[in-house]
Design an enzyme around this catalytic site. Structure first.
Site, mmCIF file in Angstrom:
data_model
loop_
_atom_site.group_PDB
_atom_site.id
_atom_site.type_symbol
_atom_site.label_atom_id
_atom_site.label_comp_id
_atom_site.label_asym_id
_atom_site.label_seq_id
_atom_site.Cartn_x
_atom_site.Cartn_y
_atom_site.Cartn_z
ATOM 1 N N GLU A 267 83.472 33.304 53.001
ATOM 2 C CA GLU A 267 83.936 33.374 54.388
ATOM 3 C C GLU A 267 83.648 34.749 54.986
ATOM 4 O OE1 GLU A 267 88.238 32.955 56.744
ATOM 5 O OE2 GLU A 267 88.156 33.365 54.587
ATOM 6 N N LYS A 326 85.679 26.474 61.402
ATOM 7 C CA LYS A 326 87.007 26.281 60.816
ATOM 8 C C LYS A 326 87.932 25.634 61.847
ATOM 9 C CE LYS A 326 90.704 28.817 58.446
ATOM 10 N NZ LYS A 326 91.175 30.146 57.998
ATOM 11 N N CYS A 372 88.547 28.857 53.880
ATOM 12 C CA CYS A 372 89.805 29.530 53.536
ATOM 13 C C CYS A 372 90.919 28.516 53.297
ATOM 14 C CB CYS A 372 90.159 30.546 54.619
ATOM 15 S SG CYS A 372 91.495 31.667 54.143
#
Length: 509
Positions: A267, A326, A372
């Site tokens: 990430e 995301k 994440c």
């Protein structure tokens, strides 16, 4: 204070400690203290308070590592150091306090045990959605031990998910409070649990073609350096060197097995805007000749000029093959919740993507990306109706140091592999990078605080699991069945004096 300590002690069951057996002490003590007072009238507040204090202790001890993120910018947010973990624990403790009190409405005995387990599980399911969602550290995760024993005990998650494991854990820990029969019931439940896990490991077979050889690149860049623009070039060069160093071996492994090879950076690993830097994209792909794709974590800006936390999939020529943004953002970290009278996140933070997607790139098995903490949500990691062949999780846990946080995050990823029956590859900036098969068995790992690369050949996926088909409906139904104990009639004893003998007592049940 005692309930607070009970909750904190219960956190020892969580990864990385894994002292699951302590729940057989702390949970019965909690239930006994809750049952020591009635719940009607003013005394109901006492049961709520007991449950709240237990939950507050549990979540403060289990989430202590959140403070580490504040320490990376302590010059700006020094005032939040003593507040971060307690403020996170308060709403979670409130969610737990309600089932602790409501369970006392059930008659004592097995009905109360069942209702307590069901209501607790409902509160865990609610945490998937309340306060933007934060289902971290469910009791079901306490079985995520390393090695064969852990592999066996987490297999039922394929049927009931981690929320279902939480319910089974509560039942197993509380049944001994019912006496000898309860102890026997707890032992039988654990034996069936282990037997089902062993049977699944021995009988379920993979389906379809094997996955690619995935090269996981772990730069081990401290968060202080990631925040420093002067070190951007050094960071980029380090990731290039690690990619080049691992690509030769990964490529040879892929060729020998007739598989595709892909490499991935964690990430936000690219220190810039990769979608706008064609030269950087070409340089990245040049480090891994023969790779089908490069999957790179990077920030990008959308048409609305708001940033996205993204994964940029690169073709061999450096062109962009696909993008994933995301979708589940971290409140106060990546976006500012509406309605706050003060500004915490500069500019309002990131924009969210549309949700789980299955990406299809030439020469590569379809895969789903989780950035994440998107990986912590059971039942919400795969695009509905479009099952991928494997999952990719990219993350940056450098914020939290070598604490329990990265270990708990890793085990969440492992559990998603079991629930979905899909291999999962995980690239983390400072660790822990790892890969798991569809049973949650570890295929390889790069430990915390190491720089390096790891190539892993992903096996084929397993058949779709019961949980993959029906998701959270399975543990929800289990919880509702347990809560029926609140409504079922209990055994009542009526004692009357005999007409012939005023001292004699007769009882009717």
């Amino acid at each position: 204070m005692f309930n607070l300590l009970l909750g904190a002690a219960s956190a020892l069951a969580l990864p990385p400690v894994g002292l699951t057996g302590i729940l057989w002490l702390t949970l019965p003590l909690l239930l006994a203290r809750l049952g020591a007072r009635p719940v009607r009238g003013r005394a109901a507040y006492g049961a709520l308070l007991d449950g709240f204090l237990f939950g507050f202790g549990y979540y403060c001890a289990g989430l202590y590592w959140i403070t580490n993120a504040i320490l990376t910018r302590v010059d700006q947010f020094w005032w939040a150091v003593p507040l971060a973990t307690p403020l996170c624990a308060v709403p979670l403790a409130v969610v737990l306090a309600l089932p602790c009190a409501l369970a006392m409405l059930a008659p004592s005995g097995w009905r109360r045990v069942a209702a307590f387990a069901g209501l607790w599980t409902l509160s865990d399911l609610a945490r998937e959605f309340l306060f933007t969602g934060f289902p971290w550290n469910p009791l079901g995760s306490s079985w995520e031990w390393p090695g064969r024993a852990g592999d066996i005990m987490i297999q039922p998650a394929a049927w009931v998910g981690v929320p279902g494991l939480t319910l089974l854990t509560l039942l197993a820990a509380l049944l001994p409070t019912l006496g000898r029969r309860g102890i026997a019931g707890s032992l039988v439940l654990l034996a069936l649990w282990a037997g089902a896990g062993t049977l699944r490991l021995g009988t379920i077979r993979p389906v379809g073609a094997p996955g690619p050889v995935v090269l996981l690149v772990q730069g081990n860049i401290p968060e202080s350096e990631k925040l420093d623009h002067d070190t951007a070039v050094q960071t980029f060069r380090k990731y290039l060197a690690l990619t080049a160093g691992g690509a030769a071996q990964a490529g040879a492994r892929a060729r020998s097995s007739g598989r595709a090879m892909v490499f991935t950076w964690p990430e936000s690993a690219f220190p810039g805007l990769l979608d706008e830097d064609a030269q950087a994209r070409a340089v990245i792909m040049a480090q891994a000749p023969g790779a089908s794709a490069g999957l790179i974590g990077s920030v990008r800006f959308g048409a609305d000029e708001r940033p996205r936390n993204s994964m940029v999939a690169l073709r061999p020529d450096g062109g962009i093959a696909a993008l994933y943004d995301k979708a589940h953002l971290v409140p106060f970290g990546e976006y500012q919740p509406a309605g706050l009278p003060f500004q915490v996140v500069p500019g309002g933070g990131f924009a969210a993507g549309p949700g789980p997607r299955t990406l299809r790139l030439p020469g590569l098995a379809p895969f789903g990306t989780l950035i994440c903490y998107e990986v912590i949500f059971p039942g919400r990691v795969v695009q509905p109706g479009d099952r991928p062949g494997w999952l990719l999780n990219i993350t940056n846990d450098a914020w939290y140091g070598d604490s329990a946080g990265p270990h708990q995050h890793l085990q969440s990823a492992r559990m998603r592999a079991v629930e979905e029956g899909l291999p999962l590859a995980r690239a983390a900036n400072t660790g822990i990078s790892a890969a798991f098969d569809g049973f949650g068995r570890r295929l390889g790992e790069l430990g915390w605080g190491r720089s390096g690369s790891l190539d892993v050949a992903l096996p084929p996926p397993l058949p779709p699991t019961l949980f993959a088909r029906h998701g959270l409906w399975v543990p929800l139904l289990m919880a509702l069945l347990c809560i029926l104990g609140l409504k079922l009639p209990g055994r009542t004893r009526r004692i009357t004096r005999s007409a012939g003998d005023p001292t004699a007592l007769s009882s009717q049940v």
